[in-house]
Scaffold this active site. Structure first.
Site, PDB file in Angstrom:
ATOM      1  N   CYS A 361       0.857  -1.186   0.000  1.00  0.00           N
ATOM      2  CA  CYS A 361       0.000   0.000   0.000  1.00  0.00           C
ATOM      3  C   CYS A 361       0.893   1.236   0.000  1.00  0.00           C
ATOM      4  O   CYS A 361       1.686   1.438   0.918  1.00  0.00           O
ATOM      5  CB  CYS A 361      -0.894  -0.017   1.245  1.00  0.00           C
ATOM      6  SG  CYS A 361      -1.604   1.573   1.696  1.00  0.00           S
ATOM      7  N   CYS A 364       0.524   3.603   3.043  1.00  0.00           N
ATOM      8  CA  CYS A 364       1.061   2.961   4.250  1.00  0.00           C
ATOM      9  C   CYS A 364       2.576   2.962   4.209  1.00  0.00           C
ATOM     10  O   CYS A 364       3.246   3.204   5.219  1.00  0.00           O
ATOM     11  CB  CYS A 364       0.563   1.527   4.362  1.00  0.00           C
ATOM     12  SG  CYS A 364      -1.229   1.335   4.291  1.00  0.00           S
TER      13      CYS A 364
END
Length: 435
Positions: A361, A364
């Site tokens: 991600c 993230c």
């Protein structure tokens, strides 16, 4: 409870099914998360209540204002080839969960919408950087794959990134880098026969203070990230509106004493330990920023001077904290052994920054890399005290230097920790009304 167990496994906090959220008298929900998060912290002279009062009512408001300035809102991040390529090692398994992937890709995408003028301006700011050895594997900011990201447009919050991929990241960080023997299992990872972490904490108590601190820093960072995801959770997602806010159930799944078999409060206390370490670094690095010739350069002279004054105000506030962590206990004793241990810690930390490159991600990964680099910069400061003391009042600082990237990471990382401590007050208030 199957969904809750899967969620905790995804976060690397568990690998087994855990009890359902219990119900009790009013206020019992708060006590289950926070009753042990009080008083003095291990290996410290400071207490939780002193940190709460200092952070929430003195430091947090000024630090937040600083991080909204142009100098601190742009961070350069590079997407590794392994993630860009179709052969990314976790992609096949992730792609089999199409719906989850779609959500994670949508919510985890990074907003890279910077104007050409802004991109050029930020590139010019880097000309004022220094360079030095670091505790982190820094991205190549000159790489064509590296782009400046506006952190205010990309806040750290829930993205839907979960499942085996996320678990592998945190499991690798803990198992490969925290000096732990393989036969000593972390709490909640050894199945239903788990001994409540007794063997693990017996081992942890017996190791040197540096290795114990290393584990607590990583645990504190993990806890902080999960507080952010719980505090800024996607509560409503419709074509007309996205609503973000605190998800108390998510918070309880991570930190409730009963649900986590005693681990939740320990994680929160490790967050406070991390706060003390990074706060101490800010107090020690003040001479570097106080030099008259040091600039937070953006090309706007009056604005740059104003932001530097705000920066110095934040640093003087950090220095005024009454119960600082005493880092002199680190790497004491035999100089040869201390130097060897210090190098081991540095290499372990650099490896963690490499592992962060495997996060699929993008958002993230952005915040994971930034906070890892920020903590690494804080450790670099604490281990460079003699060099900082020799910094001349004018002229270049050849002995101790920080790049712009390190400076931005240092303050934004501490901003995340400070925000976590502030969010705990909000969760306390909500849980106080619950059973």
């Amino acid at each position: 409870m199957a969904a809750g167990g899967a969620l905790l496994r995804a976060l690397g906090f568990a690998a087994l099914l855990l009890p359902a959220l219990p119900r009790g008298s009013p206020g019992s929900a708060e006590r289950r998360c926070f009753c042990q998060v009080t008083g003095h912290l291990d290996d410290c002279t400071c207490d939780v209540e002193t940190i709460d009062a200092f952070n929430n009512y003195k430091l947090f408001p000024r630090l937040n204002q600083l991080l909204e300035s142009d100098y601190f809102r742009y961070y350069k991040d590079e997407v590794p080839d392994g993630i860009r390529s179709a052969g990314y090692k976790y992609s096949e398994e992730a792609n089999s969960r199409a719906e989850e992937c779609e959500e994670a890709n949508r919510l985890g995408a990074v907003d890279e919408s910077l104007s050409k003028e802004t991109q050029q301006a930020v590139l010019q700011w880097t000309w004022h950087d220094d360079s030095s050895d670091s505790f982190c594997e820094a991205d190549d900011i000159h790489s064509p794959d590296a782009e400046y990201v506006d952190l205010l447009l990309n806040p750290e919050r829930y993205t839907g990134y979960k499942g085996p991929d996320a678990w592998k990241i945190w499991n690798s960080i803990y198992e490969e880098n925290c000096f732990k023997p393989q036969n000593v299992k972390r709490p909640l990872t050894s199945g239903r026969g788990d001994d409540g972490g007794q063997m693990f904490y017996k081992w942890l108590k017996g190791v040197c203070v540096e290795k114990r601190a290393f584990y607590r820093l990583i645990s504190g960072l993990h806890a902080s990230i999960n507080i952010h995801l719980s505090a800024r959770y996607l509560l409503q997602d419709t074509w007309s509106e996205k609503k973000w806010g605190p998800n108390v159930t998510e918070f309880q799944q991570r930190f409730d004493e009963v649900v986590t078999r005693g681990e939740g409060p320990r994680r929160l206390k490790n967050l406070y330990f991390l706060y003390l370490i990074e706060l101490r670094a800010l107090s020690k690095v003040l001479p570097f920023f106080e030099r008259p010739g040091f600039q937070l350069y953006t090309g706007n002279q009056s604005h740059d001077a104003e932001i530097k004054n705000l920066l110095l105000e934040v640093l003087h506030l950090a220095k005024s904290f009454p119960l600082h962590f005493d880092e002199n206990s680190f790497f004491a004793g035999n100089k040869k052994e201390a130097a060897k241990l210090k190098e081991e810690v540095r290499l372990h930390f650099k490896n963690i920054s490499k592992i962060m490159d495997c996060v699929g991600c993008f958002k993230c990964r952005l915040w994971g890399k930034l906070q890892t680099q920020g903590l690494g910069t804080a450790l670099k400061i604490l281990f460079s005290e003699s060099l900082i003391e020799k910094i001349p009042e004018s002229g270049p600082s050849y002995g101790f230097q920080l790049t712009r990237q390190e400076i931005v990471a240092l303050f934004n990382a501490f901003g995340r920790i400070s925000t976590s401590v502030r969010e705990l007050e909000n969760f306390r208030a909500i849980l106080r009304t619950m059973r």
